[in-house]
Enzyme design. Structure first.
Site, mmCIF file in Angstrom:
data_model
loop_
_atom_site.group_PDB
_atom_site.id
_atom_site.type_symbol
_atom_site.label_atom_id
_atom_site.label_comp_id
_atom_site.label_asym_id
_atom_site.label_seq_id
_atom_site.Cartn_x
_atom_site.Cartn_y
_atom_site.Cartn_z
ATOM 1 N N CYS A 83 0.836 -1.210 0.000
ATOM 2 C CA CYS A 83 0.000 0.000 0.000
ATOM 3 C C CYS A 83 0.868 1.255 0.000
ATOM 4 O O CYS A 83 0.541 2.249 -0.658
ATOM 5 C CB CYS A 83 -0.923 0.013 1.208
ATOM 6 N N ARG A 89 -7.680 -4.286 -3.724
ATOM 7 C CA ARG A 89 -7.163 -3.107 -4.462
ATOM 8 C C ARG A 89 -8.075 -2.855 -5.674
ATOM 9 O O ARG A 89 -7.808 -3.327 -6.773
ATOM 10 C CB ARG A 89 -5.724 -3.365 -4.914
HETATM 11 C C1 BEZ Z 1 0.570 -4.633 1.794
HETATM 12 O O1 BEZ Z 1 1.758 -4.881 1.826
HETATM 13 O O2 BEZ Z 1 0.143 -3.522 1.496
HETATM 14 C C2 BEZ Z 1 -0.394 -5.733 2.113
HETATM 15 C C3 BEZ Z 1 -0.075 -7.016 1.737
HETATM 16 C C4 BEZ Z 1 -0.957 -8.037 2.045
HETATM 17 C C5 BEZ Z 1 -2.144 -7.767 2.722
HETATM 18 C C6 BEZ Z 1 -2.458 -6.470 3.073
HETATM 19 C C7 BEZ Z 1 -1.587 -5.435 2.754
#
Ligand code: BEZ
Length: 217
Positions: A52, A129
């Site tokens: 994110c 996403r």
């Molecule tokens: C992230 O790194 O943004 C992420 C990865 C897996 C689940 C939720 C967030």
């Protein structure tokens, strides 16, 4: 556990965007506030997570280009407004990036569910996403969903907005991988008579009745 059957149907291309009124890092915002502009509304699973963070940095990097296309940006997660403020401050300090677009604190998940951002089999609470492109008349023009572990390519989202704007301005379609300035496609004929007319244009830019390219007007 939330079941898909309990969720509203996701936004569909060509339909009115679901209405919202939301608390954001730039104050209360409503869908109506964006009328007259295009809007890229995107969700992410959680603040202070690595994928994110890379996405927020990338979106901040293309914000100027989106603005040139008449398009605003609005992020969303189910984190609190205080978490959003802290995360934006951290991105500024640790990555020297200014996140100057608003982030929705959808703590009840209502807006995420309404926009089809919750994929219960992946996570019952954290949004996937999702990107929803909304036009200046507040019609949904494109919708895409990526899983939590894969960061999106923001340049593809900019390309998508540019392609939709070219379609609206010139009544054209755009080929795979099209970029602004490149030739565009004439939408395919829908009657025998139109097909016959196009067949008569045979040449390098119209190799067959259904396939005609042209320079952007
Ligand atoms: C992230 O790194 O943004 C992420 C990865 C897996 C689940 C939720 C967030």
């Amino acid at each position: 556990m939330t079941d898909s059957a309990d969720l509203p149907s996701p936004p569909r291309i060509g339909e009115a965007a679901p209405d919202f009124e939301a608390e954001t890092t730039q104050g209360m915002l409503r869908l109506e506030d964006f009328r007259g502009s295009w809007l890229v509304l995107f969700s992410h699973p959680a603040d202070f997570t690595p994928v994110c963070a890379t996405e927020l940095i990338a979106f901040a990097g293309v914000r100027g280009r989106l603005r040139e296309l008449g398009c605003e940006l609005l992020g969303l997660s189910v984190d609190s407004i205080f978490s959003h403020i802290a995360w934006v401050r951290s991105l500024e300090t640790k990555f020297a990036v200014s996140v100057d677009f608003p982030l929705v604190a959808d703590t009840t998940g209502t807006m995420a569910r309404r926009y089809g951002m919750v994929m219960p089999a992946e996570s019952p609470t954290e949004p996937a996403r999702v990107v929803c492109v909304i036009d200046d008349r507040q019609i949904v023009r494109a919708y895409m969903a990526y899983p939590m572990t894969t960061g999106r390519n923001v340049h593809e989202i900019v390309r998508l907005v540019a392609a939709l704007r070219a379609t609206d301005a010139h009544g054209v379609a755009t080929p795979a991988g099209w970029k602004p300035g490149e030739p565009v496609l004439v939408p395919p004929p829908r009657t025998q008579a139109m097909a016959a007319e196009r067949a008569g244009l045979a040449g390098a830019s119209c190799p067959d009745w259904y396939f005609c390219k042209k320079e952007m007007p």
